[in-house]
Design a protein around this motif. Structure first.
Motif, mmCIF file in Angstrom:
data_model
loop_
_atom_site.group_PDB
_atom_site.id
_atom_site.type_symbol
_atom_site.label_atom_id
_atom_site.label_comp_id
_atom_site.label_asym_id
_atom_site.label_seq_id
_atom_site.Cartn_x
_atom_site.Cartn_y
_atom_site.Cartn_z
ATOM 1 N N ALA A 78 50.295 104.322 49.355
ATOM 2 C CA ALA A 78 50.765 104.970 50.585
ATOM 3 C C ALA A 78 49.559 105.504 51.342
ATOM 4 N N LYS A 79 49.650 105.438 52.654
ATOM 5 C CA LYS A 79 48.632 106.048 53.512
ATOM 6 C C LYS A 79 49.314 107.128 54.329
ATOM 7 N N ARG A 80 48.820 108.314 54.236
ATOM 8 C CA ARG A 80 49.482 109.432 54.897
ATOM 9 C C ARG A 80 49.432 109.302 56.414
ATOM 10 N N ARG A 81 50.499 109.717 57.005
ATOM 11 C CA ARG A 81 50.669 109.763 58.463
ATOM 12 C C ARG A 81 50.651 108.376 59.127
ATOM 13 N N LYS A 82 50.702 107.316 58.380
ATOM 14 C CA LYS A 82 50.635 105.968 58.967
ATOM 15 C C LYS A 82 51.932 105.190 58.772
ATOM 16 N N GLY A 83 52.824 105.683 57.953
ATOM 17 C CA GLY A 83 54.066 104.961 57.698
ATOM 18 C C GLY A 83 53.878 103.761 56.793
ATOM 19 N N TYR A 84 52.785 103.730 56.050
ATOM 20 C CA TYR A 84 52.474 102.603 55.167
ATOM 21 C C TYR A 84 52.851 102.963 53.736
ATOM 22 N N ARG A 85 53.814 102.229 53.161
ATOM 23 C CA ARG A 85 54.219 102.421 51.771
ATOM 24 C C ARG A 85 54.489 101.059 51.150
ATOM 25 N N VAL A 86 53.932 100.826 49.973
ATOM 26 C CA VAL A 86 54.166 99.588 49.238
ATOM 27 C C VAL A 86 54.443 99.956 47.782
ATOM 28 N N LYS A 87 55.544 99.458 47.253
ATOM 29 C CA LYS A 87 55.901 99.708 45.868
ATOM 30 C C LYS A 87 56.019 98.361 45.155
ATOM 31 N N LYS A 88 55.227 98.185 44.112
ATOM 32 C CA LYS A 88 55.241 96.960 43.326
ATOM 33 C C LYS A 88 55.392 97.319 41.864
ATOM 34 N N GLY A 89 55.866 96.388 41.081
ATOM 35 C CA GLY A 89 56.006 96.621 39.654
ATOM 36 C C GLY A 89 55.863 95.323 38.882
ATOM 37 N N TYR A 90 55.551 95.463 37.594
ATOM 38 C CA TYR A 90 55.459 94.292 36.733
ATOM 39 C C TYR A 90 55.684 94.728 35.296
ATOM 40 N N ARG A 91 56.000 93.755 34.454
ATOM 41 C CA ARG A 91 56.147 93.994 33.023
ATOM 42 C C ARG A 91 55.116 93.149 32.295
ATOM 43 N N GLU A 92 54.257 93.808 31.557
ATOM 44 C CA GLU A 92 53.195 93.118 30.848
ATOM 45 C C GLU A 92 53.759 92.379 29.642
ATOM 46 N N GLN A 93 53.361 91.109 29.471
ATOM 47 C CA GLN A 93 53.843 90.300 28.357
ATOM 48 C C GLN A 93 52.900 90.443 27.165
ATOM 49 N N PHE A 94 53.471 90.371 25.957
ATOM 50 C CA PHE A 94 52.674 90.534 24.751
ATOM 51 C C PHE A 94 53.199 89.621 23.648
ATOM 52 N N THR A 95 52.378 89.484 22.617
ATOM 53 C CA THR A 95 52.745 88.745 21.417
ATOM 54 C C THR A 95 52.548 89.679 20.230
ATOM 55 N N ASN A 96 53.545 89.784 19.376
ATOM 56 C CA ASN A 96 53.423 90.581 18.150
ATOM 57 C C ASN A 96 52.970 89.668 17.024
ATOM 58 N N VAL A 97 51.894 90.076 16.348
ATOM 59 C CA VAL A 97 51.386 89.308 15.204
ATOM 60 C C VAL A 97 51.290 90.244 13.992
ATOM 61 N N LYS A 98 51.619 89.712 12.819
ATOM 62 C CA LYS A 98 51.501 90.476 11.577
ATOM 63 C C LYS A 98 50.288 89.957 10.811
ATOM 64 N N VAL A 99 49.384 90.852 10.477
ATOM 65 C CA VAL A 99 48.166 90.488 9.767
ATOM 66 C C VAL A 99 48.518 90.189 8.314
ATOM 67 N N THR A 100 48.185 88.972 7.866
ATOM 68 C CA THR A 100 48.516 88.576 6.499
ATOM 69 C C THR A 100 47.309 88.639 5.578
ATOM 70 N N GLY A 101 46.100 88.621 6.130
ATOM 71 C CA GLY A 101 44.918 88.682 5.274
ATOM 72 C C GLY A 101 43.634 88.752 6.066
ATOM 73 N N ILE A 102 42.582 89.191 5.385
ATOM 74 C CA ILE A 102 41.250 89.245 5.984
ATOM 75 C C ILE A 102 40.306 88.452 5.074
ATOM 76 N N ARG A 103 39.666 87.438 5.650
ATOM 77 C CA ARG A 103 38.749 86.596 4.886
ATOM 78 C C ARG A 103 37.320 87.030 5.181
ATOM 79 N N VAL A 104 36.578 87.339 4.112
ATOM 80 C CA VAL A 104 35.194 87.794 4.239
ATOM 81 C C VAL A 104 34.304 86.791 3.518
ATOM 82 N N PRO A 105 33.163 86.412 4.126
ATOM 83 C CA PRO A 105 32.273 85.445 3.459
ATOM 84 C C PRO A 105 31.592 86.023 2.230
#
Length: 105
Positions: A78-105
């Motif tokens: 928004a810009k004050r005293r100018k009548g400018y207003r913009v409203k936007k929205g979004y939903r962030e996408q994700f992937t759930n992963v379960k850690v099954t192991g850690i390999r160390v050399p």
């Protein structure tokens, strides 16, 4: 034992049997196993290995649980005293992963 792993530009602390919510991995299907090889640090009891920048041969093994969307985020300009207003929205996408192991050399 835990590892600090880099996934899509973000760093996560990975321990066995923990579920991580990472940015959307488009090619990942539920039940698929993944291997993340950008391991930055591994700690096993009192022993700590730090990579320069990554540890060669180390990897975090994970299983894909599923994909989803987070809560809606609102962006409001928004810009004050100018009548400018913009409203936007979004939903962030994700992937759930379960850690099954850690390999160390």
């Amino acid at each position: 034992m835990y590892a600090i792993v880099e996934i899509k530009g973000f760093q996560y602390r990975a321990e066995e049997n923990t579920v991580l919510s990472v940015p959307l991995l488009k090619t990942a299907k539920p039940g698929q196993t993944l291997e993340f090889d950008r391991v930055l640090l591994v700690r096993n009891d009192d022993e700590i290995k730090v990579g320069q920048p990554v540890i060669e041969g180390a990897a975090v093994l994970a299983e894909v649980i599923g994909n989803g969307k987070g809560k809606k985020k609102i962006i409001y300009h928004a810009k004050r005293r100018k009548g400018y207003r913009v409203k936007k929205g979004y939903r962030e996408q994700f992937t759930n992963v379960k850690v099954t192991g850690i390999r160390v050399p």
